[in-house]
Each structure stands twice: as C-alpha cells, then as structure tokens.
Motif scaffolding. Structure first.
Motif, PDB file in Angstrom:
ATOM      1  N   VAL A  14      -8.021   3.298   3.258  1.00 26.68           N
ATOM      2  CA  VAL A  14      -7.369   2.221   2.508  1.00 26.68           C
ATOM      3  C   VAL A  14      -5.897   2.583   2.298  1.00 26.68           C
ATOM      4  O   VAL A  14      -5.528   3.764   2.265  1.00 26.68           O
ATOM      5  CB  VAL A  14      -8.055   1.982   1.140  1.00 26.68           C
ATOM      6  CG1 VAL A  14      -9.455   1.459   1.318  1.00 26.68           C
ATOM      7  CG2 VAL A  14      -8.039   3.245   0.292  1.00 26.68           C
ATOM      8  N   SER A  15      -5.064   1.541   2.158  1.00 25.06           N
ATOM      9  CA  SER A  15      -3.645   1.701   1.853  1.00 25.06           C
ATOM     10  C   SER A  15      -3.373   1.063   0.499  1.00 25.06           C
ATOM     11  O   SER A  15      -4.066   0.113   0.095  1.00 25.06           O
ATOM     12  CB  SER A  15      -2.783   1.034   2.926  1.00 25.06           C
ATOM     13  OG  SER A  15      -3.047   1.584   4.200  1.00 25.06           O
ATOM     14  N   PHE A  16      -2.336   1.565  -0.202  1.00 23.49           N
ATOM     15  CA  PHE A  16      -1.998   1.051  -1.517  1.00 23.49           C
ATOM     16  C   PHE A  16      -0.541   0.595  -1.543  1.00 23.49           C
ATOM     17  O   PHE A  16       0.332   1.222  -0.932  1.00 23.49           O
ATOM     18  CB  PHE A  16      -2.199   2.117  -2.604  1.00 23.49           C
ATOM     19  CG  PHE A  16      -3.634   2.439  -2.870  1.00 23.49           C
ATOM     20  CD1 PHE A  16      -4.437   1.536  -3.546  1.00 23.49           C
ATOM     21  CD2 PHE A  16      -4.185   3.639  -2.451  1.00 23.49           C
ATOM     22  CE1 PHE A  16      -5.760   1.833  -3.812  1.00 23.49           C
ATOM     23  CE2 PHE A  16      -5.508   3.944  -2.698  1.00 23.49           C
ATOM     24  CZ  PHE A  16      -6.309   3.030  -3.378  1.00 23.49           C
ATOM     25  N   THR A  17      -0.309  -0.514  -2.250  1.00 21.06           N
ATOM     26  CA  THR A  17       1.045  -0.973  -2.553  1.00 21.06           C
ATOM     27  C   THR A  17       1.192  -0.926  -4.066  1.00 21.06           C
ATOM     28  O   THR A  17       0.483  -1.648  -4.789  1.00 21.06           O
ATOM     29  CB  THR A  17       1.287  -2.403  -2.039  1.00 21.06           C
ATOM     30  OG1 THR A  17       1.039  -2.440  -0.637  1.00 21.06           O
ATOM     31  CG2 THR A  17       2.721  -2.825  -2.306  1.00 21.06           C
ATOM     32  N   VAL A  18       2.096  -0.064  -4.545  1.00 23.10           N
ATOM     33  CA  VAL A  18       2.202   0.230  -5.969  1.00 23.10           C
ATOM     34  C   VAL A  18       3.331  -0.595  -6.585  1.00 23.10           C
ATOM     35  O   VAL A  18       4.501  -0.471  -6.194  1.00 23.10           O
ATOM     36  CB  VAL A  18       2.469   1.730  -6.198  1.00 23.10           C
ATOM     37  CG1 VAL A  18       2.432   2.053  -7.691  1.00 23.10           C
ATOM     38  CG2 VAL A  18       1.464   2.576  -5.425  1.00 23.10           C
ATOM     39  N   GLY A  19       2.960  -1.443  -7.536  1.00 23.22           N
ATOM     40  CA  GLY A  19       3.957  -2.200  -8.267  1.00 23.22           C
ATOM     41  C   GLY A  19       4.570  -1.363  -9.379  1.00 23.22           C
ATOM     42  O   GLY A  19       4.017  -0.332  -9.782  1.00 23.22           O
ATOM     43  N   PRO A  20       5.691  -1.794  -9.931  1.00 23.65           N
ATOM     44  CA  PRO A  20       6.320  -1.037 -11.022  1.00 23.65           C
ATOM     45  C   PRO A  20       5.504  -1.151 -12.304  1.00 23.65           C
ATOM     46  O   PRO A  20       4.752  -2.111 -12.497  1.00 23.65           O
ATOM     47  CB  PRO A  20       7.682  -1.715 -11.165  1.00 23.65           C
ATOM     48  CG  PRO A  20       7.450  -3.110 -10.697  1.00 23.65           C
ATOM     49  CD  PRO A  20       6.442  -3.020  -9.597  1.00 23.65           C
TER      50      PRO A  20
ATOM     51  N   HIS B  32       5.454 -10.356  -5.238  1.00 21.66           N
ATOM     52  CA  HIS B  32       6.311  -9.332  -4.654  1.00 21.66           C
ATOM     53  C   HIS B  32       5.479  -8.208  -4.044  1.00 21.66           C
ATOM     54  O   HIS B  32       5.783  -7.716  -2.942  1.00 21.66           O
ATOM     55  CB  HIS B  32       7.246  -8.762  -5.722  1.00 21.66           C
ATOM     56  CG  HIS B  32       8.227  -9.767  -6.251  1.00 21.66           C
ATOM     57  ND1 HIS B  32       9.065 -10.500  -5.441  1.00 21.66           N
ATOM     58  CD2 HIS B  32       8.505 -10.165  -7.526  1.00 21.66           C
ATOM     59  CE1 HIS B  32       9.819 -11.295  -6.177  1.00 21.66           C
ATOM     60  NE2 HIS B  32       9.490 -11.121  -7.452  1.00 21.66           N
ATOM     61  N   SER B  33       4.426  -7.796  -4.746  1.00 23.19           N
ATOM     62  CA  SER B  33       3.589  -6.724  -4.223  1.00 23.19           C
ATOM     63  C   SER B  33       2.846  -7.163  -2.960  1.00 23.19           C
ATOM     64  O   SER B  33       2.683  -6.377  -2.018  1.00 23.19           O
ATOM     65  CB  SER B  33       2.586  -6.277  -5.292  1.00 23.19           C
ATOM     66  OG  SER B  33       3.251  -5.693  -6.399  1.00 23.19           O
TER      67      SER B  33
ATOM     68  N   ALA C 261       5.312  -6.937  -0.245  1.00 22.75           N
ATOM     69  CA  ALA C 261       5.602  -5.545   0.087  1.00 22.75           C
ATOM     70  C   ALA C 261       4.453  -4.915   0.862  1.00 22.75           C
ATOM     71  O   ALA C 261       4.664  -4.039   1.713  1.00 22.75           O
ATOM     72  CB  ALA C 261       5.886  -4.760  -1.187  1.00 22.75           C
ATOM     73  N   SER C 262       3.218  -5.357   0.605  1.00 19.08           N
ATOM     74  CA  SER C 262       2.062  -4.751   1.277  1.00 19.08           C
ATOM     75  C   SER C 262       2.075  -4.999   2.782  1.00 19.08           C
ATOM     76  O   SER C 262       1.430  -4.276   3.536  1.00 19.08           O
ATOM     77  CB  SER C 262       0.765  -5.293   0.673  1.00 19.08           C
ATOM     78  OG  SER C 262       0.567  -6.653   1.018  1.00 19.08           O
ATOM     79  N   LEU C 263       2.808  -6.010   3.202  1.00 21.75           N
ATOM     80  CA  LEU C 263       2.875  -6.300   4.636  1.00 21.75           C
ATOM     81  C   LEU C 263       3.589  -5.190   5.404  1.00 21.75           C
ATOM     82  O   LEU C 263       3.436  -5.067   6.618  1.00 21.75           O
ATOM     83  CB  LEU C 263       3.589  -7.635   4.861  1.00 21.75           C
ATOM     84  CG  LEU C 263       2.892  -8.871   4.270  1.00 21.75           C
ATOM     85  CD1 LEU C 263       3.766 -10.096   4.434  1.00 21.75           C
ATOM     86  CD2 LEU C 263       1.535  -9.105   4.926  1.00 21.75           C
ATOM     87  N   HIS C 264       4.390  -4.380   4.690  1.00 23.89           N
ATOM     88  CA  HIS C 264       5.110  -3.285   5.348  1.00 23.89           C
ATOM     89  C   HIS C 264       4.171  -2.170   5.786  1.00 23.89           C
ATOM     90  O   HIS C 264       4.630  -1.186   6.384  1.00 23.89           O
ATOM     91  CB  HIS C 264       6.198  -2.742   4.418  1.00 23.89           C
ATOM     92  CG  HIS C 264       7.492  -3.496   4.550  1.00 23.89           C
ATOM     93  ND1 HIS C 264       8.576  -2.988   5.214  1.00 23.89           N
ATOM     94  CD2 HIS C 264       7.853  -4.733   4.127  1.00 23.89           C
ATOM     95  CE1 HIS C 264       9.569  -3.862   5.179  1.00 23.89           C
ATOM     96  NE2 HIS C 264       9.157  -4.927   4.516  1.00 23.89           N
ATOM     97  N   ARG C 265       2.880  -2.292   5.474  1.00 23.20           N
ATOM     98  CA  ARG C 265       1.914  -1.352   6.031  1.00 23.20           C
ATOM     99  C   ARG C 265       2.001  -1.325   7.550  1.00 23.20           C
ATOM    100  O   ARG C 265       1.673  -0.323   8.199  1.00 23.20           O
ATOM    101  CB  ARG C 265       0.502  -1.741   5.581  1.00 23.20           C
ATOM    102  CG  ARG C 265      -0.583  -0.822   6.141  1.00 23.20           C
ATOM    103  CD  ARG C 265      -1.967  -1.273   5.774  1.00 23.20           C
ATOM    104  NE  ARG C 265      -2.281  -2.588   6.294  1.00 23.20           N
ATOM    105  CZ  ARG C 265      -3.506  -3.126   6.281  1.00 23.20           C
ATOM    106  NH1 ARG C 265      -4.514  -2.450   5.761  1.00 23.20           N
ATOM    107  NH2 ARG C 265      -3.710  -4.342   6.755  1.00 23.20           N
TER     108      ARG C 265
ATOM    109  N   ASP D 227      10.788  -0.262  -3.920  1.00 17.10           N
ATOM    110  CA  ASP D 227      11.557   0.159  -2.744  1.00 17.10           C
ATOM    111  C   ASP D 227      11.639  -0.957  -1.712  1.00 17.10           C
ATOM    112  O   ASP D 227      12.700  -1.198  -1.120  1.00 17.10           O
ATOM    113  CB  ASP D 227      10.908   1.400  -2.109  1.00 17.10           C
ATOM    114  CG  ASP D 227      10.942   2.597  -3.042  1.00 17.10           C
ATOM    115  OD1 ASP D 227      11.770   2.591  -3.975  1.00 17.10           O
ATOM    116  OD2 ASP D 227      10.145   3.537  -2.828  1.00 17.10           O
ATOM    117  N   ILE D 228      10.519  -1.628  -1.482  1.00 16.72           N
ATOM    118  CA  ILE D 228      10.506  -2.695  -0.465  1.00 16.72           C
ATOM    119  C   ILE D 228      11.365  -3.875  -0.912  1.00 16.72           C
ATOM    120  O   ILE D 228      12.113  -4.453  -0.114  1.00 16.72           O
ATOM    121  CB  ILE D 228       9.069  -3.166  -0.184  1.00 16.72           C
ATOM    122  CG1 ILE D 228       8.191  -1.983   0.250  1.00 16.72           C
ATOM    123  CG2 ILE D 228       9.057  -4.254   0.887  1.00 16.72           C
ATOM    124  CD1 ILE D 228       8.627  -1.286   1.494  1.00 16.72           C
ATOM    125  N   MET D 229      11.276  -4.237  -2.201  1.00 15.45           N
ATOM    126  CA  MET D 229      12.056  -5.370  -2.683  1.00 15.45           C
ATOM    127  C   MET D 229      13.564  -5.093  -2.655  1.00 15.45           C
ATOM    128  O   MET D 229      14.371  -6.007  -2.648  1.00 15.45           O
ATOM    129  CB  MET D 229      11.624  -5.732  -4.107  1.00 15.45           C
ATOM    130  CG  MET D 229      10.258  -6.401  -4.196  1.00 15.45           C
ATOM    131  SD  MET D 229      10.180  -8.000  -3.326  1.00 15.45           S
ATOM    132  CE  MET D 229       9.309  -7.512  -1.822  1.00 15.45           C
TER     133      MET D 229
END
Length: 750
Positions: free
Chosen positions: A479-485, A499-500, A503-507, A520-522
């Motif tokens: 699994v991959s994680f996208t961490v919001g602030p 937004h998250s 950003a998760s598409l950058h996987r 970071d992605i935003m």
C-alpha cells in the motif's frame, strides 16, 4: 388499527385520483396535439410529394436541354449538313441530302417542333418542320420571333431554353408554344453572326410531366423575374406574375426551397417551390387546401369519438387498477418502515456513508453539524482536536482484485481494522472505504497536548511504515500513503480531501509503497510549466524518420520533467504527446499508406489503470517501435508513392487556378521546399513546369476537339489570364493557340 385503516384509505384515494387525473390529462393533451398537428403533418406530406414532383420536372428540363445540345452538336458535325452552314450558295445536290438528313434528325425525336439552319452568307434559313419545310430567306421567314433573337444573339447564352410563342404558316397562321435552343458561331470577334442552328421543342412535351393526371394541383415554371415559362391556367407564356400576391414570398426567398399557404385565384392553397436551378428557373406547385384536408376532417371526427370511448374505459380501468395496486403498495410501505428501523440500527454503515459524503463534499459538516452527527453515530472522535487525513491506496490493484475476487470488500475491511488497531494507542481513527483502490484514514488526537511539528511528522511516518509492514504481513499486498498536513480540527482535515486525492496521483512517479506529502505536492501548484515545443519537434522528426531510440529518449525527457509539477501537467503533457503521436501516425498513413492496426486514434493509456510510470513508458515505447518498424518497411517505397500522389493531384486539379507547389504541399501536409527539391531530384523536372506542361497538353486537346474560344480554353485549363496562356503555349509548341488550331484542323481535312 384505526389509524392504519385511515392511512390505507388515504393511499387508496391518492392512487385512484392520481390515475384518473393522469388518464384524463393524457387523453386531452394527446387529442389536442393530434388535432393541431394533423394539418401540419398533412402539409408536410403533400410538400414532400410536391417537392419530388418538382424535382422530377427539373430533371425533365435538364434532359430536354441535354437532348437539344446533343442534337445541335450532331447537326454541326454532320458532313452532309455542313454545306448548308458553310457554303454561300449550296447546290441542289448538296441541299437535297442535307434537308433529308435534317428531317431525319427531327423525326427521330417526336417532341421537336422544328429545326432551323441559318447561313449568314446567303442570309437564308433551311427549315425542317411538321407543317413547313424548305428554304426561306430572312425576309420570307414566317417565324418573326427568331429574327429578333438572331439580331440580339449576344443577349442569349447557347443551349439555354428560350420560352416563346410565335405564328407559323404563310396562308393560315398557327400559334406555336415552344422552347427554343440557340447554338451559333460568330466571326470578327463575336461582332457578327456567322451561322446558327435553332432547335424548337414543343412545350406540350413538358406539360404532361408537369401536371400529371394522378396528382392534384397545378405546376408551372417561372424565371428569376417572375415571368411564366410554362402553361398555367389561362395565363399566357412569359406573362409577368411578380405582381400577384402569392408570388412575393417566392421571389423574395432565393436561398432555399420551402412551402406556405396563400390564396390563389380566390382559393386557399398550399404553394411549394424550389430554389433556382442552373438555368435560374424555379418550379412551383399549387395544391388546393380542400384536397389536402378532406381526409383530415373525417379523421378528426373519428378521433374525437375514439378519445371519448377511451376516456370512459380509462376511468373504469383506473378504478380497477387502483384497487389492484392498493394491497402490494401497502405491503411495500410496511416493509420500508421495517427496513428504516433496521437501517437506524446499523450505525457503522451510516457513519461510513456520512464520512464518505463529507469527504466528497456531498454532506454538510460546518456549524456544529459534524460534532452532532459523529455523536449520533457513536464515534469517539473529538472534532475540535488536531486531526490529520491520510489516503491509503492499494498498489497493483488489478492484481489485488484478481487475487481476492469476491472477497475484495472483506479484505479491505480487514485492512481498515489493521490501521485502526495499529493507531489506537495514540489516535481516535475513522476509516472510510472510498471505493476502488482508496481508503481514507482520519486520525484524531486522543489528547490536546502540543507536540513538536518535526516530532509529529516523524511519528506519523513511523506509524505509516508500520502499517505498510502489517498489511504486507497479514494480507500480502503493498500500500502507498498520501499524508495530509495536521489540521486544527476534524472538519479542517476533512476539507483537505480534494488536495490529498490529487496529490495521491503522484504515486505514478514515486512507485508502489511510497509516502507522499500533500503539502509538498501542492507546492508544485505555484510553478509554471511550458511544454517543450522544441523537443516535440525533435520527437516528430525522429518518428517520421524511424529513429525510434532517439524518439524514446526525447519522450522520456518530456514526461520526466512533469514530475515536479501538478499532476494535471502530466495529464496535459501526455494528452499533447498522444495527439502528436496520432498526428505522426495519420501523416505516415496518408503519405506512405502505412497499415497501423494496433495504434488506435486515441492511443492513450487510461491513467487510472497505470500505477507506475514504467507502464506508461512501455505503452508509448510499443507504439514507437511499431511506427519505426512500419516506417522502415515503407522507406524504400515512400518516394515512388509520393511522386504518384503528386502527379495524381496535378492531373486532378490542373483546371484549378490555385494549383501550385504550396497547395500540393498543404494537401500532403509536407514542406513545400522538401517536395520541390525531392521532385526535382527524382524527375529532373520542376514541379511548376510539370503543372504548366499538363495544362498545355489539356489545352491542345480542347483546341482540336472543341470550338471554344481561346480565352475559355485558357480558363478551363487553369490559366489566370489569356496573355500568360498565349506565352506559355507558344513556349511549349512554338506557335500561338489559333495557329495551332488552324494547323491541326487543316491536317485533319487533308
């Protein structure tokens, strides 16, 4: 029990009233619509029938014109009749067979009233007719109308029918209506008439076709000025109809065919008319209204009676149907109440639905509603404490679905439990199945103690790595994680979902098992991206020339550059590259006739199916390899095929004045300079010289085979002016066009 009985009675009453109202309204509306539209439908049907009839009439006129034109050419080319045209005083031995041949032409087509052959040298007419034959001088001619036409022959175009009425006969005059076709030759640069052939076609040949006995109404023909060109009641030929009221809409509308209703001779009628044909003629048909609406009046009566009967039957049926529907609907209502009670008992499912709707923006979470709803669903979340949203995405989801198949929801539920239990020591955790490969994790602090930001990020990263190991250990999947602030409240964490999710598409760039940070992605949003057009041109050149390896490297550079920008930049860049690839493909297919079966018009890998950048690269690399292979296969035949296509375009469009190197290059979507240089190398001829040479050869045939003027021939072969045509013709043949024509005709006669 009484309450339930009253409710049931109300349901029954509403069903009955609803069905009755629906039935009555449907019948009334349908009857009104039918009644209003019957006339319109009938008018449209008659209009289509009339338009077909008018179109057939137009074809008959065209056929008549072609017949007259063909006959005139035969007379011109007939050797025995040429003596009547060319000799000033033909002998009796020349006149007699010529007149017999002229009679043969007339009698071969029964609708021809007469044929005149006029010789200006002798100022005489040679006439073939049913009522008069022989030779008459211009002064003796009984057809006075033709004299006026020949005196003003410049005003008439050859082979354009001239409607007219004239008197024939020396002792007993007979009125004749006909369409006259004039074909003439001139001398002294069109100043004087040399000789002419006149063909008169009876108007009653066209009349039966215009007004067939099986069709109601009347059909007639007018010109652009509104003058009558055919039989129409008691109106005479060439009578001006433009002042009649029903003609005004026809003369004003010159762009399209149409129909309308108006009074004609005191009777309401449907008037159908066509657009002007190539003669400027318009075909009009008038159908009396009472003939159209006769059946409608009878249909209206039957419809009213039918609707009344249907209404009575509908009322009875409504009562019976409402009684039938009452019992099952009552059971459905009871069942729905039971289901609602069961639904209220399933708080977990309701909480999932609410949080999913809140994350996707379908549920309102502001103004204390969120806290109230979470308490109602039995959640331990404290909505005012710091919270964080983390998106979990299952890697290689297609393989995951294939492995678990019918147990996908169960495995995802187990995954959610693992996350909740692992974070339990520090967070109140809510997990939401978002569908597909995504699960939302909402971490809510159990206490309000402030923690160093760096320590908080390190703790979160450690927790997520632990979750990855646990999922891999128990469920055998990555699994991959996208961490919001970390946000100040649960509501703020929910609002950061869009937004998250983006950003998760950058996987795609980081690969499976990655940890992405929304902040970071935003930050990429502030960067401006400019598509590298120069690299795109290099890519196109490499693909067009079969340099597959270089094309792959350029493509990879373009795509890799987008990783430091918002994901939409990658999507747009990939779409741009796809359009470029399709453009190259279409150009190669058009110019080289390549067969590219596996490359579709939308050669784009769906992004939701690609989880790693190498999958996208592999897709495009395969397309590049196929293009390179096809280009290599066709490279040896490309130049030969290109020459064939260029020559085909010249042969097809030589009469077009716009034909040039640039127009050919535009059609082939290639560079004019490249085409010119390549054509010169392969044929040792300039492309412009080949175009002019083709036009001169076509002009030579027209000079010999037709009697068209030099100016007309120049225009038909694509020359912009006569002087340039003269100059080019003399350059290729050494003589002027007129000298060439005289020389060739003299050689044929010898």
């Amino acid at each position: 029990m009484r309450k339930r009985s009253e409710d049931s009675q109300n349901v029954f009453s509403r069903i009955l009233i609803g069905i009755i109202v629906s039935t009555v309204a449907t019948l009334l509306v349908a009857s009104a619509i039918l009644y209003v539209n019957y006339n319109r439908i009938a008018l449209r049907q008659v209009y289509r029938t009339d338009m077909n009839s008018l179109t057939q009439t137009s074809r008959e006129v065209s056929k008549m014109t072609e017949t007259a034109k063909s006959l005139s050419y035969q007379i011109y080319q007939d050797y025995s009749i040429s003596a009547l045209l060319l000799y000033s005083k033909p002998s009796i031995y020349e006149v007699t067979p010529a007149m017999e041949q002229l009679d043969n032409y007339r009698m071969s087509l029964p609708f021809i009233e007469s044929i005149y052959v006029y010789n200006s040298k002798s100022n005489e007419f040679f006439i073939s007719s049913e009522t008069r034959n022989g030779q008459q001088t211009l002064a003796e001619l009984d057809d006075q109308g033709i004299k006026d036409i020949l005196q003003r022959f410049h005003e008439y175009k050859p082979f354009v029918p001239i409607p007219r009425t004239y008197q024939v006969g020396s002792t007993e005059e007979v009125e004749v209506n006909s369409y006259t076709y004039l074909c003439y030759d001139t001398i002294n640069d069109n100043a004087e008439l040399n000789y002419a052939v006149v063909v008169n076609i009876k108007d009653d040949w066209l009349s039966p076709n215009i007004n067939a006995a099986d069709q109601p109404g009347k059909t007639f023909i007018i010109n652009e000025n509104g003058q009558l060109l055919s039989d129409f009641g008691d109106r005479t030929l060439m009578q001006d109809l433009s002042k009649e009221a029903f003609m005004h809409p026809i003369l004003q509308n010159t762009e399209q065919s149409a129909y309308f209703t108006a009074d004609v001779d005191g009777e309401k009628s449907l008037i159908t008319y066509t657009t002007p044909d190539n003669l400027g003629w318009r075909y009009v048909r008038i159908t009396p209204d009472h003939l159209i609406t006769a059946d409608i009046r009878s249909m209206r009566t039957h419809t009213v009676l039918f609707c009344l009967g249907l209404l009575i039957a509908g009322l009875l049926l409504s009562y019976l149907v409402s009684r039938k529907l009452y019992h099952p609907i009552d059971k459905v209502i009871v069942r729905m109440r039971v289901m609602e009670a069961e639904r209220r008992g399933s708080l977990h499912i309701l909480r999932q639905d609410f949080l999913r709707g809140a994350l996707q923006g379908r549920e309102t979470v502001s103004g204390g509603i969120l806290e109230e709803r979470m308490k109602f669903y039995g959640s331990s979340v404290q909505v005012h404490r710091p919270s964080r949203l983390v998106l979990l995405r299952i890697d290689r989801f297609a393989d995951f679905c294939e492995t678990y198949r019918d147990d996908i929801k169960l495995v995802k539920y187990a995954m959610m439990n693992i996350c909740m239990e692992s974070a339990e020591f520090r967070y109140h955790t809510e997990t939401v199945d978002m569908g597909g490969d995504m699960i939302s994790l909402l971490f809510n602090h159990k206490n309000s103690d402030q923690q160093n930001v760096q320590d908080a990020e390190e703790d979160m990263e450690e927790l997520l790595r632990m979750l990855q190991d646990a999922v891999m250990l128990h469920l055998k999947c990555s699994v991959s994680f996208t961490v919001g602030p970390e946000e100040d409240s649960f509501e703020d964490a929910i609002s950061g979902y869009p937004h998250s999710a983006e950003a998760s598409l950058h996987r795609l760039f980081s690969g499976p098992g990655c940890l992405l940070y929304t902040t970071d992605i935003m930050a990429y949003q502030a960067k401006e991206y400019a598509f590298p057009a120069s690299k795109e041109r290099q890519l196109i050149d490499c693909l067009m020339t079969g340099k597959t390896g270089e094309a792959k490297q350029i493509y990879t550079d373009i795509v890799d550059e987008t990783s430091a920008y918002p994901f939409t930049v990658f999507q747009l860049a990939l779409s741009h590259l796809t359009m470029t690839l399709n453009h190259v493909r279409n150009t190669l297919k058009k110019n080289n006739q390549l067969t590219l079966n596996t490359i579709s018009d939308t050669a784009m890998l769906p992004l939701h199916e690609a989880e790693e950048l190498r999958e996208v690269h592999a897709h495009f690399y395969r397309l590049f390899d196929e293009l390179g292979l096809k280009v290599e296969e066709k490279r040896t035949l490309r130049h030969e095929e290109l020459l064939r296509r260029i020559n085909s375009i010249i042969e097809r469009d030589y009469a077009d004045t716009n034909l040039c190197l640039t127009s050919i290059a535009e059609e082939l979507t290639m560079s004019p300079i490249y085409i010119s240089r390549l054509y010169k190398q392969l044929t040792l001829k300039g492309l412009t010289d080949v175009i002019n040479e083709t036009r001169i050869i076509k002009a030579q045939h027209l000079l010999i085979e037709t009697e068209n003027s030099v100016a007309d021939i120049a225009e038909k072969t694509g020359f912009t002016n006569s002087s340039y045509f003269y100059r080019m013709f003399k350059k290729f043949n050494g003589v002027t066009p007129n000298d060439y024509r005289r020389k060739e005709l003299r050689s044929e006669q010898m």
